[in-house]
Motif scaffolding. Sequence first.
Motif, short mmCIF file in Angstrom:
data_model
loop_
_atom_site.label_atom_id
_atom_site.label_comp_id
_atom_site.label_asym_id
_atom_site.label_seq_id
_atom_site.Cartn_x
_atom_site.Cartn_y
_atom_site.Cartn_z
N PHE A 116 33.57 32.38 22.10
CA PHE A 116 32.29 32.64 22.73
C PHE A 116 32.48 32.33 24.21
CE2 PHE A 116 27.97 30.92 23.92
CZ PHE A 116 27.38 32.18 24.04
N CYS A 117 32.16 33.32 25.07
CA CYS A 117 32.42 33.14 26.49
C CYS A 117 31.43 33.95 27.33
CB CYS A 117 33.84 33.56 26.84
SG CYS A 117 34.19 35.30 26.57
N VAL A 118 31.48 33.73 28.63
CA VAL A 118 30.64 34.46 29.56
C VAL A 118 31.32 35.77 29.98
CG1 VAL A 118 29.53 34.39 31.82
CG2 VAL A 118 29.52 32.36 30.36
N GLY A 119 32.63 35.74 30.26
CA GLY A 119 33.35 36.93 30.73
C GLY A 119 33.86 37.79 29.59
N ASN A 120 34.15 39.07 29.89
CA ASN A 120 34.67 40.01 28.90
C ASN A 120 36.13 39.69 28.58
OD1 ASN A 120 35.15 42.18 27.26
ND2 ASN A 120 34.88 43.72 28.83
N PRO A 121 36.46 39.27 27.34
CA PRO A 121 37.80 38.79 27.02
C PRO A 121 38.75 39.89 26.52
CG PRO A 121 36.35 38.36 25.19
CD PRO A 121 35.50 39.00 26.27
N THR A 122 40.05 39.57 26.58
CA THR A 122 41.12 40.38 25.99
C THR A 122 41.87 39.48 25.02
OG1 THR A 122 41.34 41.64 28.04
CG2 THR A 122 43.19 41.73 26.50
N VAL A 123 42.14 39.98 23.79
CA VAL A 123 42.80 39.15 22.78
C VAL A 123 44.20 38.76 23.21
CG1 VAL A 123 41.44 40.11 20.89
CG2 VAL A 123 43.66 41.11 21.43
N GLY A 124 44.70 37.68 22.63
CA GLY A 124 46.03 37.17 22.95
C GLY A 124 47.14 38.04 22.38
N ALA A 125 48.34 37.86 22.91
CA ALA A 125 49.52 38.61 22.47
C ALA A 125 49.76 38.38 20.98
CB ALA A 125 50.74 38.20 23.28
N GLY A 126 50.00 39.45 20.25
CA GLY A 126 50.28 39.37 18.83
C GLY A 126 49.05 39.37 17.94
N PHE A 127 47.87 39.31 18.54
CA PHE A 127 46.63 39.30 17.77
C PHE A 127 46.01 40.69 17.73
CE2 PHE A 127 47.02 34.82 18.67
CZ PHE A 127 46.51 34.21 17.54
N THR A 128 45.21 40.94 16.68
CA THR A 128 44.43 42.16 16.54
C THR A 128 42.96 41.79 16.69
OG1 THR A 128 46.05 43.13 15.04
CG2 THR A 128 43.82 44.05 14.99
N GLN A 129 42.25 42.51 17.52
CA GLN A 129 40.82 42.26 17.68
C GLN A 129 40.07 42.78 16.46
OE1 GLN A 129 38.71 42.79 21.52
NE2 GLN A 129 37.53 44.34 20.42
N LEU A 130 39.25 41.92 15.87
CA LEU A 130 38.43 42.32 14.73
C LEU A 130 37.07 42.80 15.18
CD1 LEU A 130 39.24 39.53 12.13
CD2 LEU A 130 40.19 41.83 12.29
N GLY A 131 36.56 42.22 16.25
CA GLY A 131 35.26 42.63 16.73
C GLY A 131 34.91 41.96 18.04
N GLU A 132 34.02 42.61 18.78
CA GLU A 132 33.51 42.03 20.02
C GLU A 132 32.09 42.54 20.25
OE1 GLU A 132 35.75 41.52 23.86
OE2 GLU A 132 34.37 43.12 24.44
N ILE A 133 31.23 41.61 20.55
CA ILE A 133 29.85 41.93 20.89
C ILE A 133 29.55 41.26 22.22
CG2 ILE A 133 27.43 41.61 20.25
CD1 ILE A 133 28.76 43.51 18.38
N GLY A 134 28.93 41.97 23.14
CA GLY A 134 28.55 41.39 24.43
C GLY A 134 27.10 41.68 24.71
N GLY A 135 26.45 40.73 25.34
CA GLY A 135 25.05 40.92 25.72
C GLY A 135 24.32 39.61 25.75
N GLY A 136 23.20 39.60 26.42
CA GLY A 136 22.37 38.41 26.47
C GLY A 136 23.03 37.23 27.13
N GLY A 137 24.00 37.47 28.00
CA GLY A 137 24.64 36.38 28.72
C GLY A 137 25.93 35.88 28.11
N GLY A 138 26.52 36.60 27.15
CA GLY A 138 27.76 36.12 26.57
C GLY A 138 28.47 37.17 25.75
N TYR A 139 29.67 36.83 25.30
CA TYR A 139 30.49 37.66 24.42
C TYR A 139 30.95 36.82 23.25
CZ TYR A 139 31.12 41.25 28.02
OH TYR A 139 30.92 42.24 28.93
N ILE A 140 31.03 37.42 22.08
CA ILE A 140 31.71 36.82 20.94
C ILE A 140 32.85 37.77 20.58
CG2 ILE A 140 30.25 37.80 19.10
CD1 ILE A 140 31.22 34.21 18.87
N ASN A 141 34.06 37.23 20.45
CA ASN A 141 35.23 38.04 20.16
C ASN A 141 36.01 37.35 19.05
OD1 ASN A 141 38.19 38.77 20.45
ND2 ASN A 141 37.28 40.20 21.91
N THR A 142 36.43 38.13 18.04
CA THR A 142 37.24 37.58 16.96
C THR A 142 38.60 38.27 16.95
OG1 THR A 142 36.15 39.10 15.42
CG2 THR A 142 35.33 36.84 15.49
N GLU A 143 39.64 37.46 16.71
CA GLU A 143 41.01 37.98 16.66
C GLU A 143 41.72 37.42 15.44
OE1 GLU A 143 42.81 36.84 20.40
OE2 GLU A 143 43.36 34.86 19.64
N TRP A 144 42.74 38.16 14.99
CA TRP A 144 43.40 37.89 13.72
C TRP A 144 44.89 38.16 13.84
CZ3 TRP A 144 43.42 37.02 8.47
CH2 TRP A 144 44.24 37.81 7.68
#
Length: 181
Positions: A116-144
């Motif tokens: 959970f963060c303020v800025g638009n994130p990029t997943v780490g090396a070797g990870f696959t992004q499962l989802g990202e939602i942004g709005g209302g002052g934040g982002y939630i990003n999941t990686e696997w």
Amino acid sequence: SVNNDRIIAFVGSGYAPTSVPTLTSAHGTWTLVKSQVSAPDNYRNSCFTCVANGASGAVTIDFAGVTQTVCIWSIIEFSTQSGIVQSVGATGSGTTALATLAAFEDSLNATLGGLFCVGNPTVGAGFTQLGEIGGGGGYINTEWQTGNDTTVDWSLGSAAWVVVALELREASAVVPGGAFL
């Protein structure tokens, strides 16, 4: 949901002071795994798990009636009910969001992270992004990642962030069944 699947939810929230939410749904009983809060920013990332009973329906996120300035979530269903071996949380600000897990219990275990963060994130090396939602002052990003990775990380602009990282048992059996965000 599919009966006996493992459902994991990450809930990002903000308020002064932010409280730990509760989750309820027809899917089964939700249990808090880890809740990490950043001070003084009052951002919180809470991780919950539920073993599905096969029912479907909405998930209710409740902060005991306290209105949050932001609430964003990511819910992922895995085709196994195997458990969570370890969880760790971390907070900070800057261009790298990072939580460090201890050595893994087994080489077959997998890595899952929620940010959970303020800025638009990029997943780490070797990870696959499962989802990202942004709005209302934040982002939630999941990686696997299907393998062992003790460094659960993202890149982002210089901003406040809160991470919860998990080791999931039996990665060979754990496959994301879908992210309903």
